[in-house]
Write a protein that holds these residues in place. Structure first.
Motif, PDB file in Angstrom:
ATOM      1  N   TRP A  83      16.619   8.238  -0.254  1.00  0.00           N
ATOM      2  CA  TRP A  83      16.665   6.914   0.367  1.00  0.00           C
ATOM      3  C   TRP A  83      15.277   6.287   0.477  1.00  0.00           C
ATOM      4  N   MET A  84      14.241   7.086   0.369  1.00  0.00           N
ATOM      5  CA  MET A  84      12.886   6.586   0.572  1.00  0.00           C
ATOM      6  C   MET A  84      12.396   5.717  -0.581  1.00  0.00           C
ATOM      7  N   GLU A  85      13.021   5.800  -1.745  1.00  0.00           N
ATOM      8  CA  GLU A  85      12.592   4.983  -2.881  1.00  0.00           C
ATOM      9  C   GLU A  85      12.690   3.497  -2.538  1.00  0.00           C
ATOM     10  N   GLY A  86      11.631   2.776  -2.810  1.00  0.00           N
ATOM     11  CA  GLY A  86      11.597   1.349  -2.540  1.00  0.00           C
ATOM     12  C   GLY A  86      11.118   0.991  -1.156  1.00  0.00           C
ATOM     13  N   HIS A  87      10.927   1.966  -0.287  1.00  0.00           N
ATOM     14  CA  HIS A  87      10.479   1.690   1.072  1.00  0.00           C
ATOM     15  C   HIS A  87       8.976   1.944   1.209  1.00  0.00           C
ATOM     16  N   ILE A  88       8.482   1.975   2.431  1.00  0.00           N
ATOM     17  CA  ILE A  88       7.053   1.944   2.704  1.00  0.00           C
ATOM     18  C   ILE A  88       6.565   3.317   3.157  1.00  0.00           C
ATOM     19  N   VAL A  89       5.378   3.713   2.686  1.00  0.00           N
ATOM     20  CA  VAL A  89       4.704   4.889   3.229  1.00  0.00           C
ATOM     21  C   VAL A  89       3.320   4.474   3.701  1.00  0.00           C
ATOM     22  N   GLU A  90       2.949   4.927   4.899  1.00  0.00           N
ATOM     23  CA  GLU A  90       1.631   4.653   5.452  1.00  0.00           C
ATOM     24  C   GLU A  90       0.794   5.929   5.404  1.00  0.00           C
ATOM     25  N   ILE A  91      -0.401   5.832   4.832  1.00  0.00           N
ATOM     26  CA  ILE A  91      -1.323   6.965   4.741  1.00  0.00           C
ATOM     27  C   ILE A  91      -2.395   6.809   5.812  1.00  0.00           C
ATOM     28  N   ALA A  92      -2.640   7.886   6.568  1.00  0.00           N
ATOM     29  CA  ALA A  92      -3.709   7.904   7.573  1.00  0.00           C
ATOM     30  C   ALA A  92      -4.457   9.225   7.446  1.00  0.00           C
ATOM     31  N   GLY A  93      -5.755   9.184   7.720  1.00  0.00           N
ATOM     32  CA  GLY A  93      -6.565  10.393   7.673  1.00  0.00           C
ATOM     33  C   GLY A  93      -7.266  10.615   6.359  1.00  0.00           C
ATOM     34  N   ALA A  94      -7.138   9.697   5.411  1.00  0.00           N
ATOM     35  CA  ALA A  94      -7.833   9.800   4.126  1.00  0.00           C
ATOM     36  C   ALA A  94      -9.068   8.895   4.160  1.00  0.00           C
ATOM     37  N   ALA A  95      -9.684   8.691   3.003  1.00  0.00           N
ATOM     38  CA  ALA A  95     -10.802   7.743   2.913  1.00  0.00           C
ATOM     39  C   ALA A  95     -10.289   6.346   3.259  1.00  0.00           C
ATOM     40  N   ASP A  96     -11.176   5.515   3.809  1.00  0.00           N
ATOM     41  CA  ASP A  96     -10.763   4.187   4.247  1.00  0.00           C
ATOM     42  C   ASP A  96     -10.071   3.396   3.151  1.00  0.00           C
ATOM     43  N   VAL A  97     -10.537   3.547   1.911  1.00  0.00           N
ATOM     44  CA  VAL A  97      -9.955   2.789   0.807  1.00  0.00           C
ATOM     45  C   VAL A  97      -8.528   3.233   0.516  1.00  0.00           C
ATOM     46  N   ASP A  98      -8.178   4.472   0.912  1.00  0.00           N
ATOM     47  CA  ASP A  98      -6.827   4.992   0.661  1.00  0.00           C
ATOM     48  C   ASP A  98      -5.895   4.787   1.843  1.00  0.00           C
ATOM     49  N   ASN A  99      -6.444   4.564   3.029  1.00  0.00           N
ATOM     50  CA  ASN A  99      -5.617   4.386   4.226  1.00  0.00           C
ATOM     51  C   ASN A  99      -4.980   3.002   4.209  1.00  0.00           C
ATOM     52  N   THR A 105       7.843   4.273  -5.317  1.00  0.00           N
ATOM     53  CA  THR A 105       8.612   3.996  -6.535  1.00  0.00           C
ATOM     54  C   THR A 105       9.553   5.131  -6.902  1.00  0.00           C
ATOM     55  N   LYS A 106       9.212   6.370  -6.506  1.00  0.00           N
ATOM     56  CA  LYS A 106      10.064   7.505  -6.841  1.00  0.00           C
ATOM     57  C   LYS A 106       9.898   8.579  -5.780  1.00  0.00           C
ATOM     58  N   SER A 107      11.031   9.136  -5.348  1.00  0.00           N
ATOM     59  CA  SER A 107      11.014  10.190  -4.334  1.00  0.00           C
ATOM     60  C   SER A 107      11.790  11.387  -4.847  1.00  0.00           C
ATOM     61  N   PRO A 109      11.981  15.942  -4.100  1.00  0.00           N
ATOM     62  CA  PRO A 109      11.559  16.920  -3.105  1.00  0.00           C
ATOM     63  C   PRO A 109      10.098  17.326  -3.287  1.00  0.00           C
ATOM     64  N   GLY A 110       9.316  17.084  -2.246  1.00  0.00           N
ATOM     65  CA  GLY A 110       7.919  17.491  -2.263  1.00  0.00           C
ATOM     66  C   GLY A 110       6.948  16.466  -2.803  1.00  0.00           C
ATOM     67  N   THR A 111       7.439  15.368  -3.418  1.00  0.00           N
ATOM     68  CA  THR A 111       6.527  14.407  -4.052  1.00  0.00           C
ATOM     69  C   THR A 111       7.014  12.974  -3.883  1.00  0.00           C
ATOM     70  N   LEU A 112       6.068  12.100  -3.516  1.00  0.00           N
ATOM     71  CA  LEU A 112       6.294  10.658  -3.523  1.00  0.00           C
ATOM     72  C   LEU A 112       5.359  10.019  -4.537  1.00  0.00           C
ATOM     73  N   ARG A 113       5.898   9.150  -5.409  1.00  0.00           N
ATOM     74  CA  ARG A 113       5.065   8.369  -6.316  1.00  0.00           C
ATOM     75  C   ARG A 113       4.969   6.955  -5.775  1.00  0.00           C
ATOM     76  N   LEU A 114       3.744   6.421  -5.766  1.00  0.00           N
ATOM     77  CA  LEU A 114       3.485   5.162  -5.095  1.00  0.00           C
ATOM     78  C   LEU A 114       3.079   4.071  -6.075  1.00  0.00           C
ATOM     79  N   GLU A 115       3.437   2.850  -5.735  1.00  0.00           N
ATOM     80  CA  GLU A 115       3.100   1.687  -6.555  1.00  0.00           C
ATOM     81  C   GLU A 115       1.706   1.192  -6.182  1.00  0.00           C
ATOM     82  N   GLY A 116       0.845   1.010  -7.196  1.00  0.00           N
ATOM     83  CA  GLY A 116      -0.476   0.460  -6.965  1.00  0.00           C
ATOM     84  C   GLY A 116      -1.426   1.377  -6.228  1.00  0.00           C
ATOM     85  N   PHE A 117      -1.213   2.692  -6.309  1.00  0.00           N
ATOM     86  CA  PHE A 117      -2.063   3.649  -5.599  1.00  0.00           C
ATOM     87  C   PHE A 117      -2.749   4.586  -6.578  1.00  0.00           C
ATOM     88  N   SER A 118      -4.039   4.812  -6.371  1.00  0.00           N
ATOM     89  CA  SER A 118      -4.803   5.814  -7.112  1.00  0.00           C
ATOM     90  C   SER A 118      -5.814   6.405  -6.138  1.00  0.00           C
TER      91      SER A 118
END
Length: 418
Positions: A83-99, A105-107, A109-118
């Motif tokens: 169900w998580m595909e297409g929804h939002i994930v918030e990252i905290a605790g990484a470098a400021d540019v990644d937070n 885009t794809k969920s 077990p164990g892995t989320l692929r994100l749109e526009g993230f590197s």
């Protein structure tokens, strides 16, 4: 009346009913345009549908891992669900540019692929939160009327009030607020990109398909939504053979965009969902596509929403998993098969006939007869408005006397409630 009977009655009135496929198709087109416009134009009682939709609370993980240059988040606890595909994930605790917040885009077990993230650096022990910020409405939803929670088992009852987007922006309501929702507002609609490449068809292995020419289309499937269909392709089968499909569009590795096929048989005019499994992202073939033996009874038809979906947002965002109840004006299936019947009371099916005659008489430059059937269809429409746009009265309350500096009213008004 079914589609065939509607068309025959139209032909009888206009006194022009040639057995020419192009004319039959034109009358079908006119009837369907009138039918769909009329059905979704107003919140008719018969055009409303109630459906339960699952909404999910936020999911937080404290052991997220990102790798430099990758567009994924991993976790050894495998909390990620479809169900998580297409929804939002918030990252905290990484470098400021990644937070930040990203679209999933794809969920798996164990892995989320994100749109526009590197990821800019290798980081472990991240706090990540998956949020269902919006709720997708069913594919046949044309206009949302109300949303709430009515659970006979848990005892939860809550009617959500409508909130306009302008008012939401004016109040600057916090997107981070969670709790039992009190309001809903229209969110951005979602539209799926459709395939542009027609498939290539050949005769396959044994199946229940009959002899004759079969046509096939395919759609993209992503984030629980289906796109508009591809161009069609045809193949002639001998009895009892399936269809091998090639030339499907490659949607890119790990894009999460799958392919699903729909088949039109010599016995039907609509396209029905194949029992074949979805083709993966980079796969360009499907082997032995066929239909269930009872596809004409229980088969899923090719969706007609052109890959367009309504969405709403709840405020505050749900703090636990709820089964919300959405009431909406739905978009009916087009009348395709000769036996298809309009989805409104049969006493008023003649409305489609009268309105189609109005259009066709005008097409034939017969303005006088067109005006006659415009009036007849308007009368029929008024009858439906009086019956299916009026609610029965509830209980009546007598208002109190009103007295002011300039006036004194000695009579009272009645107002209805419920």
């Amino acid at each position: 009346m079914n589609l065939s009977e509607i068309r025959n009655m139209v032909g009888s009135i206009v006194d022009y009913d040639p057995n020419v496929q192009t004319y039959i198709d034109e009358v079908n087109r006119v009837v369907n345009e009138i039918y769909l416009d009329f059905f979704t134009d107003r919140p008719w009682k018969f055009a409303q549908e109630t459906e339960e939709i699952q909404v999910y609370r936020d999911v937080s993980v404290a052991n997220g891992v990102i790798a430099i240059g990758a567009n994924t988040i991993t976790s050894v606890t495998n909390p990620f669900l479809p169900w998580m595909e297409g929804h939002i994930v918030e990252i905290a605790g990484a470098a400021d540019v990644d937070n930040a917040e990203y679209v999933i885009t794809k969920s798996i077990p164990g892995t989320l692929r994100l749109e526009g993230f590197s990821a800019s650096a290798n980081t472990v022990g991240l706090t990540i939160t998956v949020k269902q910020r919006f709720v997708d409405m069913p594919a046949d939803c044309s206009e949302v009327l109300s949303i709430g929670v009515r659970s006979p088992t848990s005892g939860t009852n809550a009617h959500f009030s409508y909130l306009s987007r302008a008012r939401d922006e004016e109040l600057s309501l916090l997107l981070s607020s969670t709790g039992l929702p009190t309001n809903w507002l229209i969110y951005d609609d979602a539209t799926m990109t459709q395939p542009v490449i027609a498939p290539t068809l050949t005769q396959g292995g044994a199946s229940t398909l009959t002899v004759g020419s079969h046509s096939l289309k395919y759609v993209f499937v992503h984030k629980g939504k289906l796109s508009a269909p591809s161009p069609s392709a045809s193949v002639v089968l001998i009895a009892g053979r399936s269809i091998d499909v090639a030339g499907l569009q490659n949607t890119g590795a790990n894009s999460g965009v799958l392919k699903k096929v729909y088949i039109q048989t010599p016995e039907a005019k609509a396209y029905y969902a194949s029992t074949a499994v979805f083709a993966a992202e980079v796969a360009t073939t499907i082997t032995n596509a066929t239909l269930a033996a009872d596809y004409l009874v229980s088969g899923e038809r090719l969706p007609e929403n052109s890959g367009h979906y309504k969405r709403v947002r709840l405020f505050p965002r749900q703090d636990t998993d709820y089964l919300i109840e959405a009431r909406f004006v739905y978009r009916p299936d087009r009348l395709i098969e000769e036996t298809d019947v309009p989805e409104f009371p049969p006493d008023h099916h003649r409305y489609l006939v009268y309105r189609a005659c109005q259009e066709l008489f005008m097409k034939h430059d017969n303005v006088t007869h067109s005006e006659v059937y415009r009036r007849k269809s308007d009368v029929e429409l008024l009858r439906m408005e009086n019956t299916y746009l009026s609610e029965g009265a509830g209980y009546w309350i007598k208002r109190g006397y009103r007295e002011g500096a300039r006036s004194f009213r000695t009579s009272t008004n009645l107002t209805t409630r419920g």
